[in-house]
Write a protein that holds these residues in place. Structure first.
Motif, mmCIF file in Angstrom:
data_model
loop_
_atom_site.group_PDB
_atom_site.id
_atom_site.type_symbol
_atom_site.label_atom_id
_atom_site.label_comp_id
_atom_site.label_asym_id
_atom_site.label_seq_id
_atom_site.Cartn_x
_atom_site.Cartn_y
_atom_site.Cartn_z
ATOM 1 N N LEU A 132 0.795 -1.222 0.000
ATOM 2 C CA LEU A 132 0.000 0.000 0.000
ATOM 3 C C LEU A 132 0.829 1.275 0.000
ATOM 4 C CD1 LEU A 132 -2.689 -1.120 2.598
ATOM 5 C CD2 LEU A 132 -2.994 -0.945 0.128
ATOM 6 N N THR A 133 2.127 1.188 0.316
ATOM 7 C CA THR A 133 2.933 2.413 0.422
ATOM 8 C C THR A 133 4.104 2.463 -0.551
ATOM 9 O OG1 THR A 133 4.372 1.480 2.155
ATOM 10 C CG2 THR A 133 2.363 2.606 2.871
ATOM 11 N N ALA A 134 4.325 1.408 -1.317
ATOM 12 C CA ALA A 134 5.449 1.392 -2.266
ATOM 13 C C ALA A 134 4.919 1.356 -3.701
ATOM 14 C CB ALA A 134 6.360 0.190 -2.010
ATOM 15 N N ASN A 135 5.350 2.305 -4.503
ATOM 16 C CA ASN A 135 4.974 2.325 -5.917
ATOM 17 C C ASN A 135 5.514 1.063 -6.599
ATOM 18 O OD1 ASN A 135 5.115 2.864 -8.827
ATOM 19 N ND2 ASN A 135 4.545 4.948 -8.279
ATOM 20 N N PRO A 136 4.673 0.305 -7.308
ATOM 21 C CA PRO A 136 5.154 -0.932 -7.942
ATOM 22 C C PRO A 136 6.336 -0.720 -8.884
ATOM 23 C CG PRO A 136 2.765 -0.845 -7.977
ATOM 24 C CD PRO A 136 3.230 0.489 -7.489
#
Length: 308
Positions: A132-136
């Motif tokens: 939820l907090t790391a850009n893929p």
């Protein structure tokens, strides 16, 4: 409808380098696996909550936890049915099975399932925060810095992107079928399973169509041609990021030390041990929780000092 996808909310946790989050998640994951005491496992789970609070993702995180609770309940129920180990017998079947013998339900098997469920909650909570907090895209570029095969990393990245999409598809298809008068929560079990086919078939069709579109897009962009790969955006590891990676790995160092010295363990079989911690373990438990939650507070300090 709650989204399981990444959204940049601009919080200190969102702005952390993906490598520091990966290091933290691996530390929580391995620590939860090697420490068997359920009190420590519960401490690991609670120590992830400051991250959730600072990232402002309580609603999305709770959706992950609802799915995790369903899995945990299944583990707690199924384990006593298939695991006959333990000396405290609570119930015994009036029949015998080939090879397995007489099925019994033991207190040890039930509590073992509970202990494993607490471990799973801590692990899923940590991975939910990473999702939820790391850009893929940033996450994929960061993993490639570890010199892992590009195609394997890309497949893993695409798989993690498809999971939230599949969950969203299930919710949309379920709502659409309910508007057509299909009731999934009423009737006998066989009837509910039969009506669930009306969700499975459209979901499978959407998944195949999405996979076909992705393959066409990759082919149109010449995926697989050439060996010198470049990226529009580069992930830079600053000295602060390196320090955050080291801080994120400290819980793993402590967990390994506890496991090697024999602390943090609990005996489920053949007889339950007394649920008590030594004075040293009581001192290590808050230290473990502080080390796990430390990166969250350091990220807040980073914003206040305007390091960004």
């Amino acid at each position: 409808m709650t989204s399981f996808k990444y959204r940049d909310k601009g919080t200190p946790v969102h702005k952390l380098n993906p490598l520091s989050k990966i290091a933290w998640v691996l530390a929580v994951f391995i620590a939860a696996l090697i420490i068997n005491n359920p009190v420590f496992s519960l401490g690991l789970f609670l120590a992830t909550l400051p991250f959730i609070a600072l990232a402002s993702i309580w609603r999305e995180w709770s959706s992950f936890m609802k799915l995790a609770l369903v899995i945990c309940i299944a583990i707690t129920v199924i384990n006593p049915l298939v695991n006959n180990n333990g000396s405290t017998i609570l119930a015994e079947a009036p029949f015998s099975l080939p090879i397995m013998g007489t099925p019994v339900i033991t207190l040890e098997a039930i509590l073992f399932g509970v202990g494993m469920s607490i471990k799973l909650l801590a692990i899923i909570s940590a991975f939910a925060l990473l999702t939820l907090t790391a850009n893929p895209d940033d996450l994929m570029r960061s993993i490639l810095k570890l010199k892992l095969p590009y195609k394997s990393v890309l497949v893993t990245s695409l798989s993690t992107r498809f999971v939230p999409a599949l969950i969203a598809d299930v919710e949309r298809i379920t709502d659409a079928q309910r508007t057509r008068g299909i009731q999934f929560s009423k009737g006998r079990l066989y009837g509910r399973i039969r009506r669930s086919v009306s969700i499975l078939i459209p979901m499978l069709s959407n998944s195949l169509d999405r996979a076909y579109q992705v393959s066409e897009a990759m082919e149109a962009r010449g995926f697989g041609n050439g060996t010198n790969r470049t990226f529009y955006k580069k992930t830079v590891v600053t000295p602060f990021d390196a320090a955050m990676i080291a801080i994120g790995l400290t819980p793993l160092v402590l967990a390994i030390s506890l496991a090697v010295t024999g602390y943090g363990n609990y005996q489920y079989y053949p007889t339950l041990a007394r649920m008590q911690l030594s004075a040293f373990e009581w001192a290590m438990l808050p230290l473990m929780m502080m080390l796990v939650s430390a990166p969250a507070f350091v990220s807040l300090l980073k914003r206040r000092l305007d390091f960004d």
